[in-house]
Motif scaffolding. Structure first.
Motif, PDB file in Angstrom:
ATOM      1  N   PHE A 236       0.885  -1.143  -0.141  1.00  0.00           N
ATOM      2  CA  PHE A 236      -0.160  -0.103   0.202  1.00  0.00           C
ATOM      3  C   PHE A 236       0.927   1.251   0.056  1.00  0.00           C
ATOM      4  O   PHE A 236       0.600   2.119  -0.579  1.00  0.00           O
ATOM      5  N   LEU A 237       1.920   1.141   0.825  1.00  0.00           N
ATOM      6  CA  LEU A 237       2.656   2.593   0.723  1.00  0.00           C
ATOM      7  C   LEU A 237       3.671   2.620  -0.394  1.00  0.00           C
ATOM      8  O   LEU A 237       3.539   3.862  -0.917  1.00  0.00           O
TER       9      LEU A 237
ATOM     10  N   LEU B  99       1.574   4.730   8.762  1.00  0.00           N
ATOM     11  CA  LEU B  99       1.902   5.611   7.766  1.00  0.00           C
ATOM     12  C   LEU B  99       1.831   7.062   7.967  1.00  0.00           C
ATOM     13  O   LEU B  99       2.402   7.715   7.233  1.00  0.00           O
ATOM     14  N   ASP B 100       1.126   7.756   8.949  1.00  0.00           N
ATOM     15  CA  ASP B 100       1.311   8.987   9.368  1.00  0.00           C
ATOM     16  C   ASP B 100       2.682   9.659   9.724  1.00  0.00           C
ATOM     17  O   ASP B 100       2.728  10.809  10.026  1.00  0.00           O
TER      18      ASP B 100
ATOM     19  N   ALA C 156      -5.710  10.806   2.387  1.00  0.00           N
ATOM     20  CA  ALA C 156      -6.858  10.457   3.118  1.00  0.00           C
ATOM     21  C   ALA C 156      -7.244   9.092   2.738  1.00  0.00           C
ATOM     22  O   ALA C 156      -7.070   8.604   1.526  1.00  0.00           O
ATOM     23  N   VAL C 157      -7.853   8.256   3.674  1.00  0.00           N
ATOM     24  CA  VAL C 157      -8.561   7.098   3.179  1.00  0.00           C
ATOM     25  C   VAL C 157      -9.916   7.367   3.979  1.00  0.00           C
ATOM     26  O   VAL C 157     -10.099   7.280   5.155  1.00  0.00           O
TER      27      VAL C 157
ATOM     28  N   TRP D  56      -3.825  12.296   6.827  1.00  0.00           N
ATOM     29  CA  TRP D  56      -2.505  12.607   7.288  1.00  0.00           C
ATOM     30  C   TRP D  56      -1.845  13.198   6.312  1.00  0.00           C
ATOM     31  O   TRP D  56      -1.973  13.348   5.170  1.00  0.00           O
ATOM     32  N   ASP D  57      -0.478  13.792   6.776  1.00  0.00           N
ATOM     33  CA  ASP D  57       0.065  14.708   6.070  1.00  0.00           C
ATOM     34  C   ASP D  57       0.991  14.167   4.920  1.00  0.00           C
ATOM     35  O   ASP D  57       1.452  12.924   5.273  1.00  0.00           O
ATOM     36  N   ALA D  58       1.001  14.553   3.791  1.00  0.00           N
ATOM     37  CA  ALA D  58       1.793  14.257   2.630  1.00  0.00           C
ATOM     38  C   ALA D  58       2.926  15.125   2.549  1.00  0.00           C
ATOM     39  O   ALA D  58       2.936  16.318   2.760  1.00  0.00           O
ATOM     40  N   PRO D  59       4.260  14.437   2.234  1.00  0.00           N
ATOM     41  CA  PRO D  59       5.393  15.150   1.792  1.00  0.00           C
ATOM     42  C   PRO D  59       5.322  16.294   0.558  1.00  0.00           C
ATOM     43  O   PRO D  59       4.367  15.953  -0.060  1.00  0.00           O
TER      44      PRO D  59
END
Length: 305
Positions: free
Chosen positions: A17-18, A123-124, A157-158, A259-262
């Motif tokens: 998934f990652l 993952l966050d 987001a999921v 959660w934050d994305a880079p």
């Protein structure tokens, strides 16, 4: 215009998934991804039994329902009452009330009951952005027939569908020039605020893709909509800055984890706005909580029922 079906997978490992979806910025449906988790029992009756007496804020669009201008007021009522009002909606124009962006920690003990899917664990804490662009992960509940088109401000987001059926339509950030996005000038200071309509398109999506006036919005046919219909227990990964709107097939409850994305995965050109909005919201907007009204065309009021 060519519609694409969003890829569906089952039981991915966290690594799959990652690497194949999150870091690739690729939407994906995880079929049955929320089944067996505590929140899978949060249907309408289950939520009423658990936290029906908790007072919650509810979006109220009035008798006309939501429109492209997204003008609403906030009404407070017991959650059980909000559930009865929102679960009975059968069309967008009849959607006067909706539960949107309601943090789980504000709904009794739901935050304590919530559990992440195994493929989402941790993952966050990976690939976090620089400190000025960093926010805490968030879990929110939605009960609405229609959720207007928007994009998330630097956040992945999921969406977990807990009951019912719901259609999602997504657009790649690269399609932004063809979606007639609202200009920053449309709301003086408002474009700093995540709740403001500048995240939205000028195109009215309330009646679906087929109802869009191609003569008024000729560039829209250059877009590529990505579509899917979620069943109860399914999850949808929505990458940061991807446009999306939703419409219920059956009354439904959705839990969403943000959660934050880079910065390197922010979807441009939308991501350019977030370069200013994220630091602003983190360090300044929270101190202006008492001035919420300055961010909306129609003053946001709080009324007690």
């Amino acid at each position: 215009m060519h519609l694409r079906e969003i890829e569906r997978i089952e039981a991915p490992t966290r690594a799959t998934f990652l690497h194949e979806y999150v870091r690739a910025g690729k939407p994906v449906v995880i079929a049955g991804g929320a089944k067996g988790l505590p929140q899978s029992a949060w249907d309408f009756d289950g939520l009423s039994d658990l936290v029906g007496d908790v007072t919650v804020p509810v979006y109220d669009w009035g008798a006309s329902g939501p429109t492209v201008d997204d003008e609403f007021v906030i009404t407070k009522m017991p959650f059980a009452e909000a559930i009865e009002l929102t679960r009975s909606v059968t069309s967008t124009e009849k959607q006067q009330y909706a539960v949107c962006q309601l943090p789980l920690e504000h709904i009794g003990h739901l935050a304590e009951l919530y559990r992440k899917p195994s493929w989402l664990e941790g993952l966050d804490q990976i690939d976090r952005p620089a400190l000025p662009f960093r926010e805490s992960s968030r879990h929110a509940l939605f009960i609405s027939f229609h959720r207007g088109i928007h994009w998330h401000n630097g956040r992945d987001a999921v969406a977990q569908l807990l009951t019912g059926r719901k259609r999602f339509v997504l657009f790649d950030p690269k399609d932004s020039p063809y979606l007639y996005p609202r200009r920053l000038a449309d709301g003086p200071k408002a474009w700093f605020d995540e709740t403001e309509a500048v995240f939205c398109s000028e195109i009215p999506f309330e009646q679906g893709l087929d109802a869009i006036d191609r003569k008024k919005y000729p560039l829209f046919d250059r877009t590529t909509p990505y579509t899917t219909e979620l069943q109860a227990g399914d999850c949808l990964f929505i990458p940061t800055h991807w446009w999306h709107f939703t419409t219920a097939v059956d009354p439904c409850v959705v839990a969403v984890e943000f959660w934050d994305a880079p910065l390197r995965r922010w979807g441009y050109p939308n991501g350019r706005r977030s370069l200013i909005m994220k630091p602003y919201r983190k360090y300044l907007f929270r101190h202006l909580a008492g001035r919420k009204a300055f961010t909306r065309r129609q003053e946001v009021m709080e009324r007690s029922r």
